[in-house]
Scaffold this active site. Structure first.
Site, PDB file in Angstrom:
ATOM      1  CG  PHE A 127      -2.123   0.979   1.273  1.00 42.25           C
ATOM      2  CD1 PHE A 127      -3.088   0.764   0.357  1.00 42.25           C
ATOM      3  CD2 PHE A 127      -1.822   2.252   1.903  1.00 42.25           C
ATOM      4  CE1 PHE A 127      -4.168   1.962   0.171  1.00 42.25           C
ATOM      5  CE2 PHE A 127      -2.975   3.240   1.758  1.00 42.25           C
ATOM      6  CZ  PHE A 127      -3.940   2.830   1.248  1.00 42.25           C
ATOM      7  CG  ASP A 196      -0.630  -2.374   6.804  1.00 45.33           C
ATOM      8  OD1 ASP A 196      -1.663  -2.399   7.519  1.00 45.33           O
ATOM      9  OD2 ASP A 196      -0.434  -1.112   6.220  1.00 45.33           O
ATOM     10  CE1 TYR A 221     -10.238   2.690   5.972  1.00 43.38           C
ATOM     11  CE2 TYR A 221      -9.359   3.876   8.046  1.00 43.38           C
ATOM     12  CZ  TYR A 221      -9.236   3.505   6.488  1.00 43.38           C
ATOM     13  OH  TYR A 221      -8.095   3.855   5.911  1.00 43.38           O
ATOM     14  CE  LYS A 222      -8.554  -1.054   4.514  1.00 47.78           C
ATOM     15  NZ  LYS A 222      -8.801   0.072   3.763  1.00 47.78           N
ATOM     16  NE  ARG A 371      -9.860  -2.984  -2.987  1.00 50.28           N
ATOM     17  CZ  ARG A 371      -9.587  -2.445  -2.085  1.00 50.28           C
ATOM     18  NH1 ARG A 371      -8.135  -2.596  -1.427  1.00 50.28           N
ATOM     19  NH2 ARG A 371     -10.001  -1.231  -1.439  1.00 50.28           N
TER      20      ARG A 371
END
Length: 411
Positions: A127, A196, A221-222, A371
């Site tokens: 990321f 991560d 928040y996922k 995705r």
């Protein structure tokens, strides 16, 4: 079951799903919308909305006196998250700041006092934040490709790396790395490893102490459904914490916080990595989603996530591959998180057409990935079937051809 599952087949899977009852804990405004972007922003739990209303009332009625109950929330929420989802012991996890800030804190703490000549190992496809943090450290970086593997780290042992930074689940492909294997290889090379977990926590079962991990960060928040921009978390193995120094000393990480004295004396344990005053409303929103995942159990959550992604792969092969799609995720379900990547040269217009014409909400990742994320507590097998069925019909009809042009800022 037939070679290609029918909708009746997947409805039977939903009827037998032991986690189906958890959907009632979340808000669904439009039953016709198929939301497959929970790997970017999870749905809103009803309990979170109620808790935030309660906290606003507490703020209004108690004002500053409420801080007596609020002040330990970063630790309390961290313990709830860590023990339920990371295999952590109490006192190892904090909910605080953002993933970016926590990466800066832990990378610099891990490298403090280590010879500047020793490099960092990282992955080119990780990321962006992770790559930017690595590049900011002022050290040589040994870049690897693909999914993090123990053999890659072992091959770099002669370079005496100081730190290995990698993601457990790849943000594009959903590929799941070998947590224990990579960690052991890093230790054999004399390096600490920082994981991560942003696309892994709440999607796959994680046991950091059992894997011998050193440090970790992740977002909430996922799959944890804590809301847009919700605070991140950091984890430091218990025996390491007191030997590390935060590069961002602040009054919440001070040993005697309200003495207001001169000179920073770090708090004991992981609390030394706190910095400024925590955002209480945002922090509190972490707890309801964590509680739901804890109740469901991460073994069951992981098993359903693998089954949902397996269905998506099966339908991709039957319906989408003949239309020019390619699978961008591992075929082995045990090597995947809870999202899949479908590659297509027209991925961006396909995503926009899905949202605007087919009432399916995925997301796009450059250069060519549609995705699809399948959080176990909010996704039905029928949702997966419907999303890919609508995608197939849209491409066959050429609906995406009307959406050519540059991608929007938020994709």
């Amino acid at each position: 079951m037939s070679a290609v599952p029918s909708r009746e087949d997947v409805l039977a899977l939903d009827a037998a799903d032991g986690l189906a009852r958890f959907r009632d804990a979340f808000r669904f405004d439009d039953p016709d919308v198929v939301y497959v972007d929970g790997n970017s922003l999870g749905r809103l739990p009803h309990a979170t909305a109620a808790l935030l209303r309660e906290l606003v009332d507490t703020w209004g009625s108690e004002l500053v006196e409420a801080w007596e109950d609020w002040i330990d929330l970063p630790v309390r929420a961290g313990d709830a998250l860590g023990t339920a989802l990371l295999g952590a012991r109490p006192g190892e996890t904090l909910v605080c700041d953002s993933v970016t800030v926590n990466l800066h804190k832990l990378t610099r703490a891990a490298l403090d006092g280590v010879e500047a000549s020793r490099p960092v190992v990282a992955w080119r496809g990780d990321f962006p934040t992770d790559r930017y943090v690595v590049e900011s450290l002022g050290r040589a970086v040994l870049w690897c490709d693909g999914t993090p593997e123990a053999a890659q780290v072992a091959a770099l042992a002669a370079a005496r790396p100081a730190l290995v930074l990698c993601s457990l689940v790849d943000y594009r492909s959903g590929a799941l790395a070998d947590l224990a294997g990579v960690t052991a290889a890093a230790h054999d090379a004399g390096a600490r490893v920082l994981w991560d977990l942003s696309h892994a926590v709440g999607a796959v079962a994680v046991d950091l102490p059992a894997a011998g991990a050193d440090l970790a960060v992740g977002c909430t928040y996922k799959y944890l459904c804590a809301g847009p921009g919700a605070p991140a978390f950091l984890w430091v193995r218990e025996d390491l914490a007191d030997g590390l120094r935060s590069p961002l000393p602040g009054w919440f990480g001070q040993a005697d916080q309200f003495a207001m004295g001169h000179g920073h004396v770090p708090a004991t344990g992981v609390s030394r990595f706190l910095a400024g005053t925590p955002p209480i409303l945002a922090l509190a929103a972490v707890e309801p989603g964590v509680a739901l995942l804890a109740e469901a159990g991460m073994d069951a959550v992981q098993a359903k996530g693998r089954a949902l992604t397996a269905l998506a792969v099966e339908l991709h092969d039957a319906w989408l591959e003949p239309l020019g799609f390619a699978l961008g995720s591992p075929r082995d379900a045990a090597r995947r998180g809870a999202h899949v990547a479908l590659r297509h040269p027209d991925a961006w217009p396909i995503c926009r057409a899905l949202i605007e014409r087919a009432r399916v909400v995925p997301d796009f990742r450059a250069p060519d990935v549609v995705r699809l994320g399948f959080p176990a507590l909010t996704t039905r097998f029928a949702d997966v079937w419907d999303a890919l069925d609508r995608l197939r019909a849209l491409v066959v009809a050429g609906e995406h051809e009307r959406f050519a042009g540059a991608a929007r800022r938020v994709t």
